[in-house]
Design a protein around this motif. Structure first.
Motif, mmCIF file in Angstrom:
data_model
loop_
_atom_site.group_PDB
_atom_site.id
_atom_site.type_symbol
_atom_site.label_atom_id
_atom_site.label_comp_id
_atom_site.label_asym_id
_atom_site.label_seq_id
_atom_site.Cartn_x
_atom_site.Cartn_y
_atom_site.Cartn_z
ATOM 1 N N PHE A 141 35.176 -16.967 -46.654
ATOM 2 C CA PHE A 141 35.041 -16.196 -45.419
ATOM 3 C C PHE A 141 36.357 -16.353 -44.684
ATOM 4 N N VAL A 142 37.029 -15.228 -44.438
ATOM 5 C CA VAL A 142 38.298 -15.254 -43.713
ATOM 6 C C VAL A 142 38.179 -14.260 -42.570
ATOM 7 N N ALA A 143 38.556 -14.706 -41.369
ATOM 8 C CA ALA A 143 38.478 -13.832 -40.198
ATOM 9 C C ALA A 143 39.430 -14.346 -39.135
ATOM 10 N N GLN A 144 39.581 -13.548 -38.082
ATOM 11 C CA GLN A 144 40.380 -13.987 -36.941
ATOM 12 C C GLN A 144 39.453 -14.207 -35.751
ATOM 13 N N ARG A 145 39.634 -15.358 -35.079
ATOM 14 C CA ARG A 145 38.916 -15.669 -33.842
ATOM 15 C C ARG A 145 39.967 -16.076 -32.829
ATOM 16 N N SER A 146 40.028 -15.365 -31.730
ATOM 17 C CA SER A 146 41.047 -15.623 -30.698
ATOM 18 C C SER A 146 42.447 -15.608 -31.304
ATOM 19 N N LYS A 147 42.679 -14.656 -32.174
ATOM 20 C CA LYS A 147 43.972 -14.421 -32.841
ATOM 21 C C LYS A 147 44.405 -15.555 -33.771
ATOM 22 N N VAL A 148 43.455 -16.432 -34.134
ATOM 23 C CA VAL A 148 43.723 -17.517 -35.078
ATOM 24 C C VAL A 148 42.940 -17.233 -36.353
ATOM 25 N N THR A 149 43.587 -17.324 -37.491
ATOM 26 C CA THR A 149 42.910 -17.077 -38.761
ATOM 27 C C THR A 149 42.024 -18.261 -39.120
ATOM 28 N N ILE A 150 40.781 -17.960 -39.447
ATOM 29 C CA ILE A 150 39.786 -18.959 -39.831
ATOM 30 C C ILE A 150 39.478 -18.762 -41.313
ATOM 31 N N ASN A 151 39.560 -19.830 -42.098
ATOM 32 C CA ASN A 151 39.237 -19.794 -43.524
ATOM 33 C C ASN A 151 38.108 -20.783 -43.777
ATOM 34 N N VAL A 152 36.997 -20.301 -44.331
ATOM 35 C CA VAL A 152 35.874 -21.170 -44.678
ATOM 36 C C VAL A 152 35.516 -20.887 -46.131
ATOM 37 N N PHE A 153 35.440 -21.959 -46.932
ATOM 38 C CA PHE A 153 35.133 -21.816 -48.345
ATOM 39 C C PHE A 153 33.854 -22.563 -48.691
ATOM 40 N N SER A 154 33.118 -21.997 -49.632
ATOM 41 C CA SER A 154 31.955 -22.662 -50.214
ATOM 42 C C SER A 154 32.268 -22.786 -51.697
ATOM 43 N N ASN A 155 32.502 -24.023 -52.172
ATOM 44 C CA ASN A 155 32.971 -24.246 -53.538
ATOM 45 C C ASN A 155 31.874 -24.740 -54.465
ATOM 46 N N ASN A 156 32.255 -24.847 -55.747
ATOM 47 C CA ASN A 156 31.386 -25.420 -56.783
ATOM 48 C C ASN A 156 30.030 -24.747 -56.851
ATOM 49 N N LEU A 157 30.057 -23.439 -56.909
ATOM 50 C CA LEU A 157 28.808 -22.700 -57.027
ATOM 51 C C LEU A 157 28.417 -22.628 -58.492
ATOM 52 N N THR A 158 27.761 -21.577 -58.907
ATOM 53 C CA THR A 158 27.156 -21.582 -60.222
ATOM 54 C C THR A 158 27.089 -20.195 -60.825
ATOM 55 N N SER A 159 26.569 -20.137 -62.013
ATOM 56 C CA SER A 159 26.311 -18.867 -62.681
ATOM 57 C C SER A 159 25.108 -18.204 -62.013
ATOM 58 N N VAL A 160 25.258 -16.948 -61.661
ATOM 59 C CA VAL A 160 24.244 -16.221 -60.895
ATOM 60 C C VAL A 160 23.625 -15.130 -61.760
ATOM 61 N N ASP A 161 22.294 -15.101 -61.803
ATOM 62 C CA ASP A 161 21.573 -14.006 -62.447
ATOM 63 C C ASP A 161 21.603 -12.827 -61.484
ATOM 64 N N LEU A 162 22.369 -11.804 -61.803
ATOM 65 C CA LEU A 162 22.544 -10.668 -60.903
ATOM 66 C C LEU A 162 21.271 -9.859 -60.696
ATOM 67 N N PHE A 163 20.295 -10.046 -61.559
ATOM 68 C CA PHE A 163 19.064 -9.277 -61.456
ATOM 69 C C PHE A 163 17.891 -10.118 -60.942
ATOM 70 N N ALA A 164 18.173 -11.338 -60.513
ATOM 71 C CA ALA A 164 17.119 -12.216 -59.998
ATOM 72 C C ALA A 164 16.600 -11.684 -58.663
ATOM 73 N N LEU A 165 15.309 -11.878 -58.439
ATOM 74 C CA LEU A 165 14.726 -11.454 -57.173
ATOM 75 C C LEU A 165 15.239 -12.306 -56.019
ATOM 76 N N THR A 166 15.562 -13.556 -56.286
ATOM 77 C CA THR A 166 16.122 -14.447 -55.285
ATOM 78 C C THR A 166 17.576 -14.712 -55.658
ATOM 79 N N PRO A 167 18.506 -14.058 -54.975
ATOM 80 C CA PRO A 167 19.914 -14.216 -55.337
ATOM 81 C C PRO A 167 20.478 -15.547 -54.866
ATOM 82 N N LEU A 168 21.683 -15.838 -55.356
ATOM 83 C CA LEU A 168 22.409 -17.025 -54.930
ATOM 84 C C LEU A 168 22.629 -16.971 -53.428
ATOM 85 N N GLN A 169 22.463 -18.104 -52.778
ATOM 86 C CA GLN A 169 22.757 -18.188 -51.354
ATOM 87 C C GLN A 169 23.667 -19.383 -51.111
#
Length: 187
Positions: A28-56
């Motif tokens: 997630f990258v955005a600007q707040r008060s003209k400052v760039t904010i970078n937030v990462f969520s790492n070490n995720l997994t293989s996602v079944d794209l057709f699953a009823l409950t997607p990766l969160q």
């Protein structure tokens, strides 16, 4: 953020029935008060794209108005796990149904952008990042698939087979994202 998909295709006779994306991280990258904010969520997994409950995945943001928002899913190869694999069927012009498989062997990103959100401390947001599979096949038509080389009775699209289709599809990956942001009031 999550990563569901849409199995529809703009190619007559093509239906995707299964797919996995190996998501190494979300950004997630955005600007707040003209400052760039970078937030990462790492070490995720293989996602079944057709699953009823997607990766969160969850991130916490400080209050403020965020502008120029970019949300990116990084599809990454890990050992023998491909960044993206799609399987389905294709009905040829001679009415024969053949299996079809797309094997993305290179890392890729799916990125979406939004204008702004107001994080005020009283509202939660759910950011939905979907893969629109009809966009993956943009620039390819049924005639192209009818001309594809069969391997053991299947259309295999990879960096080793039907390479001309592979490079078209690979180029479309970054543009196949769709974004929706939903507000949820806290109680």
């Amino acid at each position: 953020a999550n990563l569901p998909s849409d199995s529809t295709s703009s190619i007559t006779g093509l239906t995707w029935t299964a797919g996995t994306a190996n998501v190494g991280k979300f950004a997630f990258v955005a600007q707040r008060s003209k400052v760039t904010i970078n937030v990462f969520s790492n070490n995720l997994t293989s996602v079944d794209l057709f699953a009823l409950t997607p990766l969160q995945t969850y991130i916490t943001l400080d209050t403020g108005i965020y502008k120029k928002i970019s949300i990116t899913a990084y599809l990454e190869k890990q050992d023998t796990i491909l960044p993206l694999k799609l399987t389905g069927t294709f009905t040829t012009d001679s009415s024969k149904t053949v299996p079809i498989e797309f094997d993305l062997d290179n890392n890729a990103i799916v990125q979406v952008k939004a204008d702004s959100i107001d994080v005020n401390g009283t509202t939660d947001y759910t950011a939905l990042l979907s893969m629109q599979l009809d966009r993956v096949t943009k620039g390819i038509n049924a005639d192209d698939l009818n001309k594809a080389k069969l391997t053991n009775g299947s259309i295999i699209i990879s960096d080793k087979s039907n390479i001309w289709l592979y490079y078209k599809m690979r180029a479309n990956i970054a543009l196949c994202g769709w974004f929706e942001c939903r507000r949820h009031n806290r109680f």
